[in-house]
Structures are given as C-alpha cells and as structure tokens.
Scaffold this motif. Sequence first.
Motif, PDB file in Angstrom:
ATOM      1  N   ASN A  48     -76.511 114.052 -14.479  1.00 31.06           N
ATOM      2  CA  ASN A  48     -76.497 115.168 -15.420  1.00 31.06           C
ATOM      3  C   ASN A  48     -75.269 115.169 -16.316  1.00 31.06           C
ATOM      4  O   ASN A  48     -75.125 116.027 -17.172  1.00 31.06           O
ATOM      5  N   ILE A  49     -74.390 114.245 -16.066  1.00 27.91           N
ATOM      6  CA  ILE A  49     -73.152 114.275 -16.842  1.00 27.91           C
ATOM      7  C   ILE A  49     -73.132 113.132 -17.826  1.00 27.91           C
ATOM      8  O   ILE A  49     -73.183 111.970 -17.447  1.00 27.91           O
ATOM      9  N   GLN A  50     -73.074 113.474 -19.058  1.00 20.21           N
ATOM     10  CA  GLN A  50     -73.120 112.447 -20.096  1.00 20.21           C
ATOM     11  C   GLN A  50     -71.781 112.242 -20.779  1.00 20.21           C
ATOM     12  O   GLN A  50     -71.464 111.161 -21.235  1.00 20.21           O
ATOM     13  N   GLU A  51     -70.992 113.304 -20.844  1.00 21.88           N
ATOM     14  CA  GLU A  51     -69.751 113.196 -21.627  1.00 21.88           C
ATOM     15  C   GLU A  51     -68.750 112.293 -20.937  1.00 21.88           C
ATOM     16  O   GLU A  51     -68.491 112.436 -19.750  1.00 21.88           O
ATOM     17  N   PRO A  52     -68.172 111.364 -21.687  1.00 20.96           N
ATOM     18  CA  PRO A  52     -67.272 110.379 -21.091  1.00 20.96           C
ATOM     19  C   PRO A  52     -66.120 111.011 -20.298  1.00 20.96           C
ATOM     20  O   PRO A  52     -65.818 110.570 -19.195  1.00 20.96           O
ATOM     21  N   LYS A  53     -65.519 112.044 -20.855  1.00 19.35           N
ATOM     22  CA  LYS A  53     -64.348 112.627 -20.196  1.00 19.35           C
ATOM     23  C   LYS A  53     -64.738 113.212 -18.843  1.00 19.35           C
ATOM     24  O   LYS A  53     -64.021 113.045 -17.860  1.00 19.35           O
ATOM     25  N   ALA A  54     -65.885 113.873 -18.836  1.00 20.24           N
ATOM     26  CA  ALA A  54     -66.339 114.494 -17.596  1.00 20.24           C
ATOM     27  C   ALA A  54     -66.734 113.413 -16.602  1.00 20.24           C
ATOM     28  O   ALA A  54     -66.432 113.493 -15.412  1.00 20.24           O
ATOM     29  N   LYS A  55     -67.380 112.391 -17.094  1.00 17.42           N
ATOM     30  CA  LYS A  55     -67.815 111.309 -16.244  1.00 17.42           C
ATOM     31  C   LYS A  55     -66.602 110.619 -15.624  1.00 17.42           C
ATOM     32  O   LYS A  55     -66.557 110.340 -14.432  1.00 17.42           O
ATOM     33  N   ALA A  56     -65.606 110.394 -16.471  1.00 14.57           N
ATOM     34  CA  ALA A  56     -64.389 109.757 -15.990  1.00 14.57           C
ATOM     35  C   ALA A  56     -63.744 110.624 -14.913  1.00 14.57           C
ATOM     36  O   ALA A  56     -63.259 110.114 -13.898  1.00 14.57           O
ATOM     37  N   ALA A  57     -63.753 111.926 -15.134  1.00 12.33           N
ATOM     38  CA  ALA A  57     -63.145 112.828 -14.160  1.00 12.33           C
ATOM     39  C   ALA A  57     -63.878 112.752 -12.828  1.00 12.33           C
ATOM     40  O   ALA A  57     -63.269 112.671 -11.764  1.00 12.33           O
ATOM     41  N   LEU A  58     -65.201 112.757 -12.911  1.00  9.09           N
ATOM     42  CA  LEU A  58     -66.003 112.691 -11.686  1.00  9.09           C
ATOM     43  C   LEU A  58     -65.728 111.384 -10.948  1.00  9.09           C
ATOM     44  O   LEU A  58     -65.532 111.355  -9.736  1.00  9.09           O
ATOM     45  N   ILE A  59     -65.675 110.311 -11.719  1.00  5.71           N
ATOM     46  CA  ILE A  59     -65.448 108.995 -11.108  1.00  5.71           C
ATOM     47  C   ILE A  59     -64.066 108.948 -10.466  1.00  5.71           C
ATOM     48  O   ILE A  59     -63.883 108.420  -9.372  1.00  5.71           O
ATOM     49  N   TRP A  60     -63.100 109.549 -11.141  1.00  2.00           N
ATOM     50  CA  TRP A  60     -61.757 109.589 -10.575  1.00  2.00           C
ATOM     51  C   TRP A  60     -61.776 110.281  -9.220  1.00  2.00           C
ATOM     52  O   TRP A  60     -61.197 109.809  -8.253  1.00  2.00           O
ATOM     53  N   MET A  61     -62.499 111.399  -9.169  1.00  5.10           N
ATOM     54  CA  MET A  61     -62.549 112.140  -7.911  1.00  5.10           C
ATOM     55  C   MET A  61     -63.286 111.342  -6.835  1.00  5.10           C
ATOM     56  O   MET A  61     -62.904 111.360  -5.671  1.00  5.10           O
ATOM     57  N   LEU A  62     -64.327 110.625  -7.267  1.00  9.97           N
ATOM     58  CA  LEU A  62     -65.070 109.806  -6.293  1.00  9.97           C
ATOM     59  C   LEU A  62     -64.149 108.775  -5.672  1.00  9.97           C
ATOM     60  O   LEU A  62     -64.192 108.530  -4.473  1.00  9.97           O
ATOM     61  N   GLY A  63     -63.298 108.181  -6.500  1.00 10.65           N
ATOM     62  CA  GLY A  63     -62.382 107.165  -5.999  1.00 10.65           C
ATOM     63  C   GLY A  63     -61.305 107.777  -5.138  1.00 10.65           C
ATOM     64  O   GLY A  63     -61.002 107.296  -4.042  1.00 10.65           O
TER      65      GLY A  63
END
Lengths: 438, 840
Positions: free
Chosen positions: B458-473
């Motif tokens: 559901n997340i398309q925006e790069p900044k949000a996606k990057a944030a989510l990925i950061w948290m996943l890591g």
Amino acid sequence: MPVAASAIYFLNLRGDVLINRTYRDDVGGNMVDAFRTHIMQTKELGNCPVRQIGGCSFVYMRISNVYIVIVASSNANVACGFKFVVEAVALFKSYFGGAFDEDAIRNNFVLIYELLDEIMDFGYPQNLSPEILKLYITQEGVRSPFSSKPKDKPVPNATLQVTGAVGWRREGLSYKKNEVFLDIVESVNLLMSSKGNVLRCDVTGKVLMKCFLSGMPDLKLGLNDKIGLEKESEMKSRPAKSGKTIELDDVTFHQCVNLTRFNSEKTVSFVPPDGEFELMKYRITEGVNLPFRVLPTINELGRTRMEVNVKVKSVFGAKMFALGVVVKIPVPKQTAKTNFQVTTGRAKYNPSIDCLVWKIRKFPGQTESTLSAEIELISTMGEKKSWTRPPIQMEFQVPMFTASGLRVRFLKVWEKSGYNTVEWVRYITKAGSYEIRC
Amino acid sequence: MPPPAASSRYPSPSQPSGKSEVTDLKSQLRQLAGSRAPGVDDSKRDLFKKVISYMTIGIDVSSVFGEMVMCSATSDIVLKKMCYLYVGNYAKGNPDLSLLTINFLQRDCKDEDPMIRGLALRSLCSLRVPNLVEYLLGPLGSGLKDNNSYVRTIAVTGVLKLYHISASTCIDAEFPATLKSLMLHDSDAQVVANCLAALQEIWSLEASHSEEACREKESLLSKPLIYYFLNRIKEFNEWAQCLILELAVKYVPSDSNDIFDIMNLLEDRLQHANGAVVLATVKVFLQLTLSMTDVHQQVYERIKSPLLTLVSSGSPEQSYAILSHLHLLVVRAPFIFASDYKHFYCQYNEPSYVKKLKLEMLTAIANESNTYEIVTELCEYAANVDIEIARESIRAVGKIALQQYDVNAIVDRLLQFLEMEKDYVTAETLVLVKDLLRKHPQWSHDCISVVGGISSKNIQEPKAKAALIWMLGEYAQDMSDAPYILENLIENWEEEHSAEVRLHLLTAAMKCFFKRAPETQKALGIALAAGIADFHQDVHDRALFYYRVLQYDVHVAERVVSPPQQAVSAFADTQSSEIKDRIFDEFNSLSVIYQKPSYIFTDKEHRGPFEFSDELGSTSITPEVSSDIVPAQQFEANDKDLLLSTDEKDDNKGLSSNNGSAYTAPYESSNISSQMQELAISGPAASATTTQSSFDFDDLLGLGLSTAPAPTPSPPLLKLNARAALDPRAFQQKWRQLPISLSQEYSVNPQGIAALTVPQSLIKHMQSHSIHCIASGGQSPNFKFFFFAQKEAEPLDYLTECIINSSSAKAQIKVKADEQSTSQAFATVFETALSKFGMP
C-alpha cells in the motif's frame, strides 16, 4: 515602499494584460510572460502570493476576476506592496462607483493610467487619498485644482491640501443638514470542537463612519472600552466608572485620529474626512458573547445511511433578532437522497458544495430551532475511507447587538460656526468564520 | 468612456494585429492635426483613447508618433495627459522621434498652470532617452524651485530618474545638494519624503566609488536628522512614514535614553491602520533594542497584539505577509507566543499558504503547557480534505514529538494515523515514526507492532517506503516476517524506481542478514547482485562496498553496517543561525517571505557586466521549498551514520584475516561461511566494474584487496595559454552550450579572504596563473567571478564560475570545458592558483 516597485500589471484570469505601468527599467517587458507561464499556468497560483522568477519578485493579489501584480527587482517591502494594492483598488472603486473587475478596468483605462501616474512615481507610492485625488482627477475627465477652481479659493490653500497636514479633508465643505452616521460592525470568529468546547473565539470590529459635516469639525468619540495596560494605572486612581467596560486587545485608527491625544486622554478625537471611512478597527478575545450555539449530532448508520440532527440556539436578548441566518451542514460526496424536517426556515441539499443549506430569514433571540435529516448514501465499491467531516459553517447578522458588548458612550461634534448635528449610531454583529466541528 | 472596439476586446497578446486600424488612425489624426474647428478636441480625445487602448493591448502604434505629437498642441488637459502617456511609452524605442516632443514638453514645463507644469516635467523625465538628458537640466532646475509643491514633488523624483539615465549629469549639476537643502527646508511633507527617497538611492549607489557620497549617506543617519524626521512623522502620509521608519532602523542610537526617546516618539505608530507602518515600526523597535535583552523581550510583548490584529484583518495575502514576519518572531522567541497558540488555529476556508505558515508556528510554539491542545488540533487537520495540509499537519505532529514534549501521547496519536488507512497519511506517518525511533529508540516496541501490520504494497511514496524498509532492517529481530517482506521487495527490484529506496533495501537486507542470517541469505544475495548491476552509481557503489566488506570479514561488516544504535540527539538544522540573523536584520522585506537572506535572491544585481539570459530560460526550476530539503538532509545524515562508523573501524586492525574464512562468528559460523561462498558468485562481475568511488571506500578501511584497480593516474599537468583571449559574447554563448563538467568547493585561506577586500586583486592574481577574468561582481560576503583559460597550443577553453563567500571562506567553482577529460586537471590548476592567493 522603501524599496521601489518596478512595475504594476493588471491581468485577467486568462493572463491577458488589461493595463500595465512600468515605473522603472530594471525589469524586462517579458516579466509578465514569466508570470503567466510560471505562475498562472501552474498549480503555483494558489500556493503563495509572493513568488520569485528569474531575479524578479512578483507580489500578487486576486481581486474579483483581476490579478494585480507588482513586480520588484530588489528586496521589496511586501506588506507595503499588498497594502498599496488594497488601497489602490479602494481608490479605483471609489471612481468606478463600486465594482472593480475586468470590465470596469477596460471601460476606464485612461482614468486608471492617470491614477497610476499620480499614486506612484518611479516606484514610490505617493498620495492615495481619494479625497485629494478627486480634486484634480474626476470621472468626467481631468480638472485642475489650480486653474479651474472658483476664484474665491486662494491657490496656496489648494496646494496645502494636496500634501499638507490635514491631507484627508478639503476646506470649504458645506451641507444643509449636518449628519454623522456611525456603524459598529463586528464579526465573530468561532471554532468549536465537536464536544462543544470553544477552541478559538475572537471578534474583529470596525467603526465605520459617514460624515456629512460642514467646515472643519472636530469630533470626539467615547466608547465603553478599557484600553490596555498603559492606562491601567491611571484607571485605578480614578473612581470606578459605572457600567461594563470592555477590554480591547488592540486598536488601530484611521490616520485622521490624533493618537497622542488618544494615549494621553483616552478619547478618540479627530477631524473626519468627508464621506465614508473606517475610523477604527479593534480586536477582542476575552468575554465574547456568542450569539448562537450549535449542537450537532451526526450518526453514521452503517455504510449507506446517516442521521443528522442540528439544534441552533440564539443566546442574545429576546427583543432582538438575527437576520439572514444560514447554516451549512456538510454531508458526504456520495449523498444520494436527503430527507429532512426543520422547525423554522427552509432547508435544501446543495450537491455542488456537499452541504445541507438551512436558511432562516428571521431568528428571534432566546429561541431554538432544529433540523433533523436522514441521508442515504450511494454505496461505493471498496470505499473504506471514512468520511472526513468538514465543520458546520454559519452565517448571520444580528442588528443592535455587539458580541463584544462595545457601546458608544458619546459622539460630540465641534465646529467653530456651532451648527447642530444629527448623529446616528447603529450596531451590527456578523458571522466571520463561525465553524463548529461535528 | 466607451470600451475599446469590440474587435480588440479580447485580443490574444501573441498575435498583435490591427495594421489596417493603425493606418486608419494615422490618417484620421493627420486630418485633425491642423484643424481648429470647434469640437475638434472631442474627436481628438476619442482618437487618442483608441490609440492608447491599442497600446494597452499590445498592438504597436509607434508609427503614429509623429501625428500624435502634431496633435498635442492643445490646451485640453485630458488630451495632454493621453499624449504624455503615449510619448512616455514609445520614446525609448524611438529616440529620434522623441526629440520632436522635447519642444512641446519644455514649453509645457513653463505653463502657468502648476498641474500642467508638473505633468510635463514628469513626462519629460520619463522619456528615458540618454541623449536627451541635456534638455532635462533646465526644467528640472526650475521645477525644484517652483512655488507649487505639486511641481516640486515631481521634480524631486525627476532628479532620481535623471540619475538613473545618466548619473554623471545628475551629479555634475549638483542636484543632490539641492535635494538635501529641500529636504531640510521644504514646508511640504511629500516633497521632503521624495527627497529622502531619492537621496537614499543616489547616495547608496554613489557610495561605492565616491567617498563624499559615502559621507553624505552616513549623514542621513545623523541624530539631528533622524529626530527631525521622527518629530514630524505625523505630517507625512502613510507611505512616507514607512520610508522614514526604514531610515530610522539604520540609525545607531548613542545611548539608552536615545533608544527610549525614539520608542516613545513612535509608540503610537503601532496603532496605525496601515499594516506596513506597523510592521516598519516593529522593525525599528526590534532593531533598537537588540542589545538590551530585557527591553527586547518587552518589545515582543508590546508588538504581539498589533501584529495579531493585522493577521486577522485584511485580505489573506496581507495576512500571509504579516504571518511570515510573525513566524520569524515566533521562531526567535517561541515562549512569548506560547499562550497565543489559538490564534494560529487554521480556519477551514483559509488558503493553504496561510495554513502552512500557521502549522509551522504551532510547531514552533509547542511546549509543556500547550502541546496537548496543539497536537489535538493538528490531528483534526490530518483528516483535512486538502491533502497537502493533511500531510503538513502530520509532519508538524512529528516535529513536536521530536521536541520531546509529551512523547507518549504523541506516539499514540501517530499510531492512530496509521489506522486511518489513507495512503498519504500512512506514508507521512511512517517517515515520522522512523525519525522518532532514531531519536527515541525506547518506543520501538509500541511502534514496531503497528508498523509490522502495514502492508508494503500500500505504500508507493519513496520516502515512506524507505522509512518502512529502514525499520524492517533495524528491527528485524522484532518483526517476525521482516526477512520475507524484504525478500518480496527485493524480488521487485527492477520495478523500484527510486534510488533512495534501493539503497535502503541494500542496507536493510544487510542488517537483517546479521540478525537472521538463514532467512535472509537468499534475499541478500539477490539484492547484492541486483545492486551491483544497478545503473545508479550510488546504489552500485554501496552494493559493491557491502559485498567487499562481507568478503573481507562478516564481523567487520556487521560493525560497519549495523553498529549498536545510538539515539540521534538532534537533527541537523536546515538553516544556520547566521542566516537566521541575517534574515532578521532584513525584517519587513522579501527575505522574510522567502526565508532567505536577500543576497541569495537579488544576486542578479551583483552579477558582472553582463547577464546570463539562460538564468531566465531555466526559470521553470522554481526555488525549492524548504520542506523538501529536510528529508533529504535527514537521509544524508543517515548515510553519514554509516560512514562515520566505518571511520571508527580504522583503529580496529582486522588485517590479519584477509578473507571470509578466518572469523569466528558467535552464531552458526559454518552456516554463514557457506552462505558467503554462495554470495561470491557475483564476485568477478563486481570487480570488473569497480569504480573510483568504491575504491575510496576500500581506502577508508585500509584494505589491500587484490581486485582493486590501480589508482587513477594523477592527471598530467595542464599548461595554460597566458595570452588567451575570449570576448564576452563568445563566453556567454559557450557557457550556455556546455554542460557543467565539474563543480567543486575549496576553502580559501584567510590571507586570501583578507586580500579579497579589493576583488580586483584576485583577478590580477589569477591572471598571473593564466586564468583570465571576464566578469566579476558582488559585495561582501559574496563575490562572483567568471574566469576563462585556454589550453596551451590548443584552442580549448575552460570556463569557470567561481563564487567566493568571504564569511565562510569557501569558494564554489563550476567548470565547463571544451574537452571534458582535462577539466579535472584544470580544476587542480585553478585550486593551486587560488590557494596561493593572498600569499606574499
């Protein structure tokens, strides 16, 4: 403005130049094209009224269907720029007789050119007082105050009027009947939470005057106000005054008011301009009497049905009444069918603004009125997003009522010829932005 | 007045037509020119009006110039005005024809009607034709002495106009001195005000090359003169008052009594109906009391209420101008406004530019006492229909959370946002949660459980996606399906358009690998392979770097990529305090609106003798909104974290082990080493594409990798032609054509900065190194130079733009070269030359 404006443009909504005046050579003629392509034709238009393109700053305002653009190449004074535009428009309006729009500009372009030359020279604002300008620029054409004036007026006086000490009033006015009209117009701004808490509430008021007085009268106005801190100490030394006093948060006056005397004697004294003008503006945040209470309940019954119940209570004196009450109750976009009952007035669903518009022509004080509605919605596929409810908005006018409680204690007129005057005082409270969240 | 002809009513400005109409007009005018019949003035008026209306809508009517002038011999003032208007508009383009008008304008300047004298004088001065200035002197001189104040006001501005056409003529005629005496002695306030405006402009322009003008400029700020103006300020109209107040700002008071005297004189100006006057007064008060901390605070209290009134009255545009200034004050002294937060609540119908400013103010004034109310209000806006405002308000909530007031409640609120299930709300919130976790890692538990429930689809925006990925890591150990989400994302590597997201994917895959190796191994392999093959330089470099570190020592790699988290104590501020102070000094001007000091946006003026028109051509690149810059910087800060930790590795000598087999891992060592071998499949391909920047990384770690390529040979020394020549036009053309091949920043030594007080010295200095200056300009602290140089024996040019900021002692250069490959060599020569500047 301390840093000069280079040009002023009047554009219509399509971006065509209606009229323009270049005061300085430091901006190119293509600047208006830059404005058109980079501001008007993009989404930027509503984003910010001050923009910079290619080294030039554009300070612009939309008034009815006209954009007025000031172009400056240096670090200009923005507040001054906007104020200049507002004043200039007021001036044009006084010449056109009310309306200021594209057609008015097209019909009066020669006049506007003349005015633009007088009100600004080489980018510095000069004199924008309609009183003085009307001396030598009239709607019929141009009249020179120096040559075509009746002989009995000495010429040196005329020059003094243009730029002199009492720049807002000309001498030798005479009226058969000397009358003063004073209106206190207040607008109440309210923001109320859905739980009925007042989040924000203030009153901005104006004292508008219309003077038809002969000669050079001196006027004194007394209000039941208590002016801020600087006077407090003095107040204590005096015996307490009878009646309610209102604390004004802030006051500003027309340039005709003698501010020194206001600060020392606490009275508003002035030599008024002829005709209509705004004597003072004030702002109050404490002790505001809200004229209306609105109690909304909105229930969303499942996906396709809603129940709306709005109760409006008038809380001003029973002998008074409000006029032109309009309550706008927001409904979702996908509203299909509405069904409502009102105790007074008429209601209608207006799909173009997604609102139930409830109008009550006359609303007496100390009464209440309710609207209850059932709303059916179109069920949309997979639309999970809940409806974000905009606030209920209200419009009204309550004559003879001031939300601040401000009253005129006296209005005195002195003139050396000692004529009698008739003074009329009116009060009215209007809704500013009167919003109730639901 | 009749409207313009229907045919020309809605003209398209791009195609000015009406040739036949113009010829028509011409013949009609000619007929009327000599006529003395009664009523001829009326028909002339109509014709003139037609001409003016054509002129207004952009049809070129300059061809009737002669006829207009012929018709202008009239006593009708309306006709005269229209004629003046016409002449003023076309004179500049037709200098020869304007000579025709001089005669009748000069005659009108001697008319017995002061109105006509004034108008004629104004038109005469507005012709703006340099070779006609000699005709101006006489009328101007007598205009200044006219017994009518209307004429004098116009004459005073006329002097300023003359100065702009020909400064020397104006100075030689000693007009400034005349203006000065008028300013001191004239009885008319408007004349005095115009004198002040004109003298300020003339003397500040002259001051750069005349000491006398410098002195005169200073004398405007002398105590007697300031008091002369301030005591009389009520006699001036509102605009002139602004002018005087602006002058008073520059006055340096002699002692505190002086300060209080001025403030007492001006106190009532705060009640003026004109917002510009109020704002100018506020500026005087603020500047006067800068040195007196207590009084300065009191000033804030005093000006608060007038400013708040101005905000709530007037048009939205006016409110915006005032709000921008309030914003500046709020940021400087948040506590003073803390109790007034309700004034900054948004109204539903306000334009978004006003709302945005209000949101920023709410953020700035949030403190212990009002955070709850403010955040509650901001949460209301998050559901706003205007998506941009909704986003801004979520960001505002996040910023307040980072200020550490009432974090607990705010975290709850943020998490509620995630439950609203609106894409943009979720996106903004994710970015905030990420920042929040970086600062307050203790909240990770609450946040992670909610974030874990968000579907990455559901997340398309790069900044949000990057944030989510950061948290996943970062929190892979707490999120059970983190490796699988990452794997999913990595499989769609090709569809991921944002480099930022891909970079984060790499890092997150690494972090996850260290925590849950077996589950992530495959995904990391794919990610590294895809990363190394990526066309984006940074992604490629980072992938290669990770690969090498892993190859070298997994242990080291873990410490490099996933060091123990340290909470970020403060995020980088976007603006230095120096810049903020400078904006504050320029209170009541555009600087405050743009939130930039004026030298940044008026730089055009300081440009050299010629101006680059491509500046105008590229105007579609509108100035970046500062909000865009913030996340970018945070991202950069994130990167720096990584780099910083690599630096620390230097003292940790892991050199004994030069490949992945010698480590001892605390967990499943055999498992990892076998995975390492699998990872190595992409090894050869990787080393083949090694680039210079990855080799920087290697250097940083002190690795002696055998696969590393030989260091790039140092560029051959470049010989420059000492007698190169290029004319400005060719330079300009070249500058426009060539791409920037190099842009760098050097620091300038203090001696150089000292020597820069005379910018010419740098030009001479560079010339001694065969680098020639073609244009220069600027004022302290910003200087701009354009240099060019030519390669010896070959007609290859190097064009350089060099901006030196003397306060930061930095020089930024942009090089454009005919031969791209040697531009680095040229830059070296340039830097060497620059570094010797100021050295004996």
